[in-house]
Design a protein around this motif. Structure first.
Motif, PDB file in Angstrom:
ATOM      1  N   ALA A   1       0.831  -1.202   0.000  1.00 13.94           N
ATOM      2  CA  ALA A   1       0.000   0.000   0.000  1.00 13.94           C
ATOM      3  C   ALA A   1       0.862   1.246   0.000  1.00 13.94           C
ATOM      4  CB  ALA A   1      -0.900  -0.001   1.228  1.00 13.94           C
ATOM      5  N   MET A   2       0.452   2.235  -0.794  1.00 15.40           N
ATOM      6  CA  MET A   2       1.104   3.542  -0.795  1.00 15.40           C
ATOM      7  C   MET A   2       0.076   4.606  -0.422  1.00 15.40           C
ATOM      8  SD  MET A   2       2.110   1.557  -3.473  1.00 15.40           S
ATOM      9  CE  MET A   2       3.532   0.694  -4.071  1.00 15.40           C
TER      10      MET A   2
ATOM     11  N   HIS B   1      -1.390  -7.825  -3.830  1.00 16.94           N
ATOM     12  CA  HIS B   1      -2.442  -6.882  -4.214  1.00 16.94           C
ATOM     13  C   HIS B   1      -1.957  -5.507  -3.795  1.00 16.94           C
ATOM     14  CE1 HIS B   1      -6.977  -5.532  -3.918  1.00 16.94           C
ATOM     15  NE2 HIS B   1      -6.220  -4.632  -4.491  1.00 16.94           N
ATOM     16  N   VAL B   2      -1.659  -4.693  -4.798  1.00 11.81           N
ATOM     17  CA  VAL B   2      -1.083  -3.382  -4.527  1.00 11.81           C
ATOM     18  C   VAL B   2      -2.177  -2.326  -4.591  1.00 11.81           C
ATOM     19  CG1 VAL B   2      -0.385  -3.242  -6.947  1.00 11.81           C
ATOM     20  CG2 VAL B   2       0.654  -1.715  -5.307  1.00 11.81           C
ATOM     21  N   MET B   3      -2.105  -1.378  -3.661  1.00 11.88           N
ATOM     22  CA  MET B   3      -2.962  -0.195  -3.750  1.00 11.88           C
ATOM     23  C   MET B   3      -2.032   1.004  -3.835  1.00 11.88           C
ATOM     24  SD  MET B   3      -5.983   1.275  -1.293  1.00 11.88           S
ATOM     25  CE  MET B   3      -7.325   0.300  -1.959  1.00 11.88           C
ATOM     26  N   MET B   4      -1.999   1.615  -5.020  1.00 12.58           N
ATOM     27  CA  MET B   4      -1.052   2.708  -5.229  1.00 12.58           C
ATOM     28  C   MET B   4      -1.778   3.999  -5.558  1.00 12.58           C
ATOM     29  SD  MET B   4       0.759   1.467  -8.770  1.00 12.58           S
ATOM     30  CE  MET B   4      -0.154   1.127 -10.263  1.00 12.58           C
ATOM     31  N   GLY B   5      -1.020   5.060  -5.651  1.00 15.73           N
ATOM     32  CA  GLY B   5      -1.584   6.352  -6.012  1.00 15.73           C
ATOM     33  C   GLY B   5      -1.485   6.578  -7.508  1.00 15.73           C
TER      34      GLY B   5
ATOM     35  N   THR C   1      -4.440  -4.845  -8.690  1.00 14.35           N
ATOM     36  CA  THR C   1      -4.087  -3.449  -8.429  1.00 14.35           C
ATOM     37  C   THR C   1      -5.333  -2.630  -8.118  1.00 14.35           C
ATOM     38  OG1 THR C   1      -2.207  -3.598  -9.961  1.00 14.35           O
ATOM     39  CG2 THR C   1      -2.953  -1.383  -9.374  1.00 14.35           C
ATOM     40  N   SER C   2      -5.255  -1.869  -7.036  1.00 11.27           N
ATOM     41  CA  SER C   2      -6.277  -0.871  -6.730  1.00 11.27           C
ATOM     42  C   SER C   2      -5.588   0.477  -6.601  1.00 11.27           C
ATOM     43  CB  SER C   2      -6.997  -1.213  -5.424  1.00 11.27           C
ATOM     44  OG  SER C   2      -7.721  -2.421  -5.560  1.00 11.27           O
ATOM     45  N   TYR C   3      -6.385   1.518  -6.607  1.00  9.41           N
ATOM     46  CA  TYR C   3      -5.827   2.862  -6.471  1.00  9.41           C
ATOM     47  C   TYR C   3      -6.460   3.567  -5.281  1.00  9.41           C
ATOM     48  CZ  TYR C   3      -3.709   2.348 -11.065  1.00  9.41           C
ATOM     49  OH  TYR C   3      -2.931   1.910 -12.117  1.00  9.41           O
ATOM     50  N   TRP C   4      -5.663   4.365  -4.605  1.00  7.99           N
ATOM     51  CA  TRP C   4      -6.143   5.259  -3.543  1.00  7.99           C
ATOM     52  C   TRP C   4      -5.831   6.683  -3.963  1.00  7.99           C
ATOM     53  CZ3 TRP C   4      -8.871   7.487  -0.199  1.00  7.99           C
ATOM     54  CH2 TRP C   4      -8.372   8.426   0.711  1.00  7.99           C
TER      55      TRP C   4
END
Lengths: 238, 281
Positions: A20-21, A86-90, A130-133
């Protein structure tokens, strides 16, 4: 609210690394592990896989007894290709197809704003869920066309899961795997989200939901354990 | 060797790899020494941090080859940004940008003396568009479980010289890291024709597990003992990042007069002066 919406992104992922970022995304990953996703692996932000979720803004674990594993950057890059992650990036920019940009705004030879560079985005999107925040949902972020594609579109990516913003939650189940508004946070209207999005945003046939509230237990964990200094308040405007 | 003696071994136009990662265990004393030379037109290959920023500030860089440039706790380096955003041909720089994993494969290919390594990273993004020299390849295998499709053939990233900073080293050039992460430092050393190592402390023999002996003397051409030589980046466990000083560096970059004062006080003399002034701060 945002941290909980981020946490829900990891629902059902089992024993995968939650990478997570961003403050709320990191909080979300740690909250998910403490509640409904105990199998998730989390890091100290460095090379250690931690035995349990760490509070933000506290000294990172360095003693081996607080680690359950070692994941230096080169192994992290191995895991990106291997895929249990599972990455959550900007993203500085995101288009309706899920193409993202974290590299630069403007021209390649003379950018108006030089940002990070592609970093891990190409590998993440092609091999990992991949998800985005996005802490500020604006037309500057949700654009018709990104200036450089560093993250692949939903049709090419391994699995673009969801986008959590300060206004609502989106997925990629719109026509042709495009962005779709799934829920708005309390106090936010669908119109408000559309006004802040630089392209037409479809909605589900059965309507846009309301993002769920944190449970008392989740609030207690966020306030008392994971983020006692309230760093999440600094990331998301009130 | 001293940092200045290391810098004196480098020549204009070289491709120089710099170890560490972001604002972590960067050979900053060697970077500062380069800043004090007349060296120019360098191609710098790095998981970029303030090493890139300082070299840009001093006009040493023609091209940066990197997957990112960041100060970690400060997301973006101001001098790298300024050099990229400047329209001035004298100070603007080129940026060759790769995915992190591709970048590592480039160093691995150079270290293994392979013509390329295949990776799916970079497909379906603009990485191929901004690097028109990159080629793709299809797997020659059709066995069950092997993936078809298109792969990027990442070419080697050969280096004229590599610079790394270790916690401990011996005079022959064996290097030991004691922190949690080796980064890609041994790959930088192996991808280079020559490698120069700075270290916190020279030791006659090593304590700790042999796995911490990261860089072998067979790749190392010179060692400089430079206590706090990674400052202001981190060098765990000897010291963490100097966040206050890093903020000062970033703030000074935004103000020409402030930057001149910063240079005068810390950077333009020599490494002992830098360390003395940092201590007095």
């Amino acid at each position: 609210m945002c941290a909980v919406a981020c946490a829900d992104a990891w629902r059902g992922d089992g024993e995968t690394l939650a990478a997570a970022m961003g403050t709320c995304a990191i909080l979300g990953s740690r909250l998910a592990r403490l509640t409904f996703a105990p199998g998730l692996l989390t890091t100290d932000g460095g090379a250690l896989l931690t035995r349990g979720p760490l509070p933000l803004n506290r000294p990172a674990a360095t003693a081996s007894h607080t680690a359950e594993g070692w994941l230096p950057f080169r192994d992290h890059l191995w895991l990106v290709l291997h895929g249990r992650r599972h990455v959550m990036m900007g993203a500085a920019q995101l288009d309706r197809h899920g193409r993202s940009n974290i590299s630069r705004i403007g021209d390649r030879d003379r950018p108006a704003a030089q940002l990070l560079g592609a970093r891990g985005a190409p590998g993440n999107t092609i091999r990992n869920t991949t998800s985005y925040w996005i802490p500020r949902h604006t037309r500057r972020v949700f654009v018709e066309r990104v200036d450089m594609v560093t993250g692949a579109a939903a049709t090419d990516a391994h699995d673009l899961r969801r986008v959590v913003t300060d206004l609502g939650v989106l997925d990629f189940q719109g026509p042709g795997h495009t962005l779709r508004l799934v829920s708005v946070h309390p106090g936010v209207t669908v119109e408000e989200v559309r006004d802040n999005t630089g392209f037409d945003l479809p909605t589900p046939a059965d309507g846009v939901g309301r993002t769920r509230d944190p449970t008392d237990h989740e609030l207690h964990l966020l306030r008392g354990v994971l983020d006692p200094d309230g760093l999440r308040e600094r990331e998301v405007r009130g | 060797m001293s940092p200045d003696e290391v810098a004196a071994r480098l020549t204009d136009g070289m491709t120089i790899g710099i170890g560490g990662w972001g604002s972590r265990r960067k050979p900053m004393a060697l970077v500062r020494a380069i800043c004090r030379t007349p060296l120019r037109d360098l191609t710098v290959v790095s998981c970029g941090g303030p090493d890139i920023g300082l070299l840009c500030a001093y006009g040493k860089v023609r091209r940066v080859v990197a997957p990112f440039v960041t100060l970690d706790s400060i997301p973006l380096d101001p001098w790298f940004r300024a050099a990229r955003q400047s329209g001035d041909g004298a100070t603007s720089i080129e940026f060759t940008e790769y995915d992190e994993g591709m970048f590592m494969f480039g160093l691995l290919a150079a270290a293994y003396r392979l013509p390329f390594l295949p990776t799916p990273a970079g497909t379906a993004t603009d990485i191929l568009r901004v690097n028109p020299g990159l080629r793709t390849i299809r797997s020659p295998y059709r066995t069950a479980g092997a993936e078809g499709g298109e792969f990027v053939a990442m070419p080697p990233l050969p280096l004229d010289a590599a610079l790394v900073h270790m916690n401990r080293a011996d005079v022959r050039g064996n290097g030991q890291y004691l922190g949690p992460d080796p980064y890609l430092d041994d790959l930088f050393a192996k991808a280079a024709d020559r490698c120069y190592m700075s270290c916190e402390r020279l030791v006659p023999s090593f304590d700790g597990p042999v796995q911490s002996l990261l860089v072998s003397r067979m790749f190392v051409n010179g060692v400089a003992e430079t206590p706090r030589g990674a400052h202001f980046t981190s060098c765990e466990p000897d010291y963490g990042r100097d966040e206050v000083f890093q903020r000062r560096y970033a703030a000074a970059a935004g103000d020409p007069a402030g930057w001149q004062r910063f240079r005068n006080r810390y950077l333009d003399a020599d490494e002992p002066t830098y360390q003395r002034e940092v201590k007095r701060t």
